[in-house]
Design an enzyme around this catalytic site. Structure first.
Site, PDB file in Angstrom:
ATOM      1  N   ARG A   1     -85.338  27.678  47.247  1.00 40.33           N
ATOM      2  CA  ARG A   1     -84.912  27.855  48.645  1.00 40.33           C
ATOM      3  C   ARG A   1     -84.098  29.140  48.788  1.00 40.33           C
ATOM      4  O   ARG A   1     -84.115  29.798  49.824  1.00 40.33           O
ATOM      5  CB  ARG A   1     -84.100  26.634  49.126  1.00 40.33           C
ATOM      6  CG  ARG A   1     -83.489  26.817  50.498  1.00 40.33           C
ATOM      7  CD  ARG A   1     -83.208  25.521  51.250  1.00 40.33           C
ATOM      8  NE  ARG A   1     -82.597  24.490  50.454  1.00 40.33           N
ATOM      9  CZ  ARG A   1     -81.321  24.479  50.050  1.00 40.33           C
ATOM     10  NH1 ARG A   1     -80.516  25.471  50.377  1.00 40.33           N
ATOM     11  NH2 ARG A   1     -80.853  23.479  49.323  1.00 40.33           N
TER      12      ARG A   1
ATOM     13  N   TYR B   1     -93.713  37.096  72.727  1.00 40.78           N
ATOM     14  CA  TYR B   1     -94.464  35.913  72.337  1.00 40.78           C
ATOM     15  C   TYR B   1     -93.823  34.654  72.971  1.00 40.78           C
ATOM     16  O   TYR B   1     -92.599  34.507  72.973  1.00 40.78           O
ATOM     17  CB  TYR B   1     -94.498  35.817  70.804  1.00 40.78           C
ATOM     18  CG  TYR B   1     -94.995  34.494  70.306  1.00 40.78           C
ATOM     19  CD1 TYR B   1     -96.247  34.015  70.683  1.00 40.78           C
ATOM     20  CD2 TYR B   1     -94.212  33.705  69.469  1.00 40.78           C
ATOM     21  CE1 TYR B   1     -96.703  32.788  70.251  1.00 40.78           C
ATOM     22  CE2 TYR B   1     -94.662  32.483  69.017  1.00 40.78           C
ATOM     23  CZ  TYR B   1     -95.904  32.025  69.422  1.00 40.78           C
ATOM     24  OH  TYR B   1     -96.343  30.805  68.996  1.00 40.78           O
TER      25      TYR B   1
ATOM     26  N   ASP C   1     -89.781  43.488  67.284  1.00 41.65           N
ATOM     27  CA  ASP C   1     -90.848  42.661  66.717  1.00 41.65           C
ATOM     28  C   ASP C   1     -92.075  43.555  66.573  1.00 41.65           C
ATOM     29  O   ASP C   1     -92.690  43.961  67.558  1.00 41.65           O
ATOM     30  CB  ASP C   1     -91.121  41.470  67.645  1.00 41.65           C
ATOM     31  CG  ASP C   1     -92.113  40.484  67.031  1.00 41.65           C
ATOM     32  OD1 ASP C   1     -93.020  40.942  66.307  1.00 41.65           O
ATOM     33  OD2 ASP C   1     -91.987  39.272  67.286  1.00 41.65           O
TER      34      ASP C   1
ATOM     35  N   LYS D   1    -100.066  37.418  61.056  1.00 43.37           N
ATOM     36  CA  LYS D   1    -101.012  38.195  61.861  1.00 43.37           C
ATOM     37  C   LYS D   1    -101.672  39.288  61.010  1.00 43.37           C
ATOM     38  O   LYS D   1    -102.205  38.989  59.963  1.00 43.37           O
ATOM     39  CB  LYS D   1    -100.269  38.749  63.081  1.00 43.37           C
ATOM     40  CG  LYS D   1     -99.403  37.708  63.810  1.00 43.37           C
ATOM     41  CD  LYS D   1    -100.269  36.752  64.574  1.00 43.37           C
ATOM     42  CE  LYS D   1     -99.542  35.765  65.464  1.00 43.37           C
ATOM     43  NZ  LYS D   1     -98.530  34.907  64.898  1.00 43.37           N
TER      44      LYS D   1
HETATM   45  N1  PLP Z   1     -93.947  37.454  67.102  1.00 48.04           N
HETATM   46  C1  PLP Z   1     -95.111  37.709  67.717  1.00 48.04           C
HETATM   47  C2  PLP Z   1     -95.302  39.015  68.434  1.00 48.04           C
HETATM   48  C3  PLP Z   1     -96.135  36.758  67.715  1.00 48.04           C
HETATM   49  O1  PLP Z   1     -97.291  37.024  68.333  1.00 48.04           O
HETATM   50  C4  PLP Z   1     -95.919  35.516  67.051  1.00 48.04           C
HETATM   51  C5  PLP Z   1     -96.963  34.466  67.015  1.00 48.04           C
HETATM   52  O2  PLP Z   1     -97.937  34.501  67.719  1.00 48.04           O
HETATM   53  C6  PLP Z   1     -94.699  35.297  66.423  1.00 48.04           C
HETATM   54  C7  PLP Z   1     -93.733  36.284  66.459  1.00 48.04           C
HETATM   55  C8  PLP Z   1     -94.431  34.011  65.704  1.00 48.04           C
HETATM   56  O3  PLP Z   1     -95.108  34.030  64.476  1.00 48.04           O
HETATM   57  P1  PLP Z   1     -95.574  32.700  63.692  1.00 48.04           P
HETATM   58  O4  PLP Z   1     -96.737  32.140  64.418  1.00 48.04           O
HETATM   59  O5  PLP Z   1     -95.900  33.230  62.328  1.00 48.04           O
HETATM   60  O6  PLP Z   1     -94.408  31.769  63.679  1.00 48.04           O
END
Ligand code: PLP
Length: 398
Positions: free
Chosen positions: A51, A104, A176, A201
């Site tokens: 962890r 998101y 992000d 992604k």
């Molecule tokens: N940030 C962005 C721009 C995303 O598109 C996503 C998910 O679609 C996330 C964060 C969250 O990622 P996760 O699905 O791996 O938790």
């Protein structure tokens, strides 16, 4: 390790993964273990409990750090775990977060439903508008979080200016970078304090894992982030870390090819009479084209578009494609088509969705590694069948 001048592509193959010192295994082993036997009380070999840290995960962290020319990266179980870690490590009750209004849907849900009730002020702002960001940051804030390009509209934030404004307001500036990854954009070079990644992604790229990471050049911030990960237990798993390392090996090739494919498909959509508007940063018509050229090296895999027939036509299209898959995720090898309003962004309050340009008719396409002509054929056929179905049922698409 590697020589200092190693290029990005070489880092993607080698950074963080020298041959295993005990066996010579060229691939870093999957250390599928919870615990590490200690030599004596107070004497371990750098790992005690998975962890807190695990050698396979540490290899992934070293590679992700190298890709952003940063000394630190912490890997997390998902992208949302990375966002959660960032907020828990930087913001306390009574303080303020300014977040881009187009992000998101899970990030919006997290901030609205889980963070605001703890007495944190959360303000959403149009991060694509420097004046709006400046106005929002007249009031001090602890954290500014933006996406650029924003999922799903692809609106850009001027990252250099965003960093200046955030810092002047006493805030950390977090970007992000999930949609482009360090292969196409390096937020830390533009002034960001931390780059947030969902490795689920384009980074891993094969629809095989969930994962996230926070990359920074700030040693104290890294220490705080690690403490949160270790405490709440959102650490990445060794097998997922290993698969993500495999994915990164081809990241530069995939990022370039998927950007090229997306540009080809976006141009097709732009010329189709049933399509009302298309956004992709590589299109001449993209409203923030100059900014895109300045801060990202290619357009990325995502396209946002709307049909003349709005939601009805978009739904018909999404139900009729055969090669493209109706699914949530982006940046993967498979081309995925998504309806943000009912899928990825369903939990964003309708008023915020509307302000962010996430209309009910908006379709998101993540272009994969197939031959783009096959993707175009699929879309063309689905558009024709969808239009015929709507015409015969009395609804007119244009
Ligand atoms: N940030 C962005 C721009 C995303 O598109 C996503 C998910 O679609 C996330 C964060 C969250 O990622 P996760 O699905 O791996 O938790």
């Amino acid at each position: 390790m590697l020589f200092e001048t190693t290029s990005f592509r070489t880092q993607c193959v080698h950074a963080g993964t020298p041959p295993d010192p005990t066996t010579g295994s060229i691939l870093t082993p999957i250390h599928q273990t919870t615990t590490f036997v200690q030599e004596a009380v107070g004497k371990d070999r750098g790992f005690t409990y998975s962890r807190a840290a695990n050698p396979t995960v540490a290899a992934l962290e070293a590679r992700l750090a190298a890709l952003e020319d940063a000394p630190h990266a912490v890997a997390t179980r998902t992208g949302m775990a990375a966002v959660t870690t960032l907020v828990l490590a930087t913001v306390s009750a009574g303080e303020r977060i300014v977040c881009g209004r187009t992000v998101y849907g899970g990030t919006v849900r997290f901030l609205h439903e889980l963070i605001a009730p703890f007495g944190v002020q959360v303000d959403f702002v149009d991060a694509g508008d420097n004046a709006a960001l400046a106005e929002a940051l007249v009031e001090p804030a602890r954290l500014v979080l933006v996406e650029s390009p924003a999922n799903p509209t692809l609106e850009l934030c001027d990252l250099r200016r965003g960093a200046e404004l955030a810092h002047a307001a006493g805030a950390l500036f977090a970007v992000d970078n999930t949609v482009l990854t360090p292969a196409l954009q390096r937020p830390l070079d533009l002034g960001a304090d931390v780059s947030v990644l969902s490795t689920t992604k384009l980074i891993e790229g094969h629809d095989a894992t969930l994962g996230g990471a926070l990359v920074t050049r700030d040693e104290d911030l890294d220490r705080r982030l690690r403490r949160v990960v270790k405490t709440i237990g959102c650490s990445q798993a060794p097998f997922d870390a290993w698969l993500t390392l495999r994915g990164i090996t081809t990241l530069p090739l995939r990022a370039k090819q998927q950007s090229d494919n997306a540009r080809t498909v976006a141009r097709f959509l732009e010329g189709h009479p049933a399509v009302a508007r298309v956004a992709h940063p590589d299109l001449e018509s993209f409203p923030q084209r100059t900014l895109a050229v300045q801060q990202q090296s290619a357009g990325g895999p995502l396209i946002a578009f709307e049909l003349e027939g709005g939601l009805g036509a978009g739904t018909e299209l999404m139900n009729r494609v055969r090669l493209c898959s109706l699914a949530e995720n982006l940046g993967a090898a498979e081309t995925l088509i998504t309806h943000p309003a009912s899928m990825t962004h369903a939990d964003v309050p309708p008023a915020q969705r509307e302000a962010a340009g996430i209309t009910n008719g908006l379709v998101r396409l993540s272009v994969g590694l197939e031959d783009p002509q096959d993707v175009i054929r699929d879309l063309r056929e689905a558009l024709t069948v969808a239009e015929a179905a709507l015409t015969s049922s009395g609804e007119v698409t244009r």
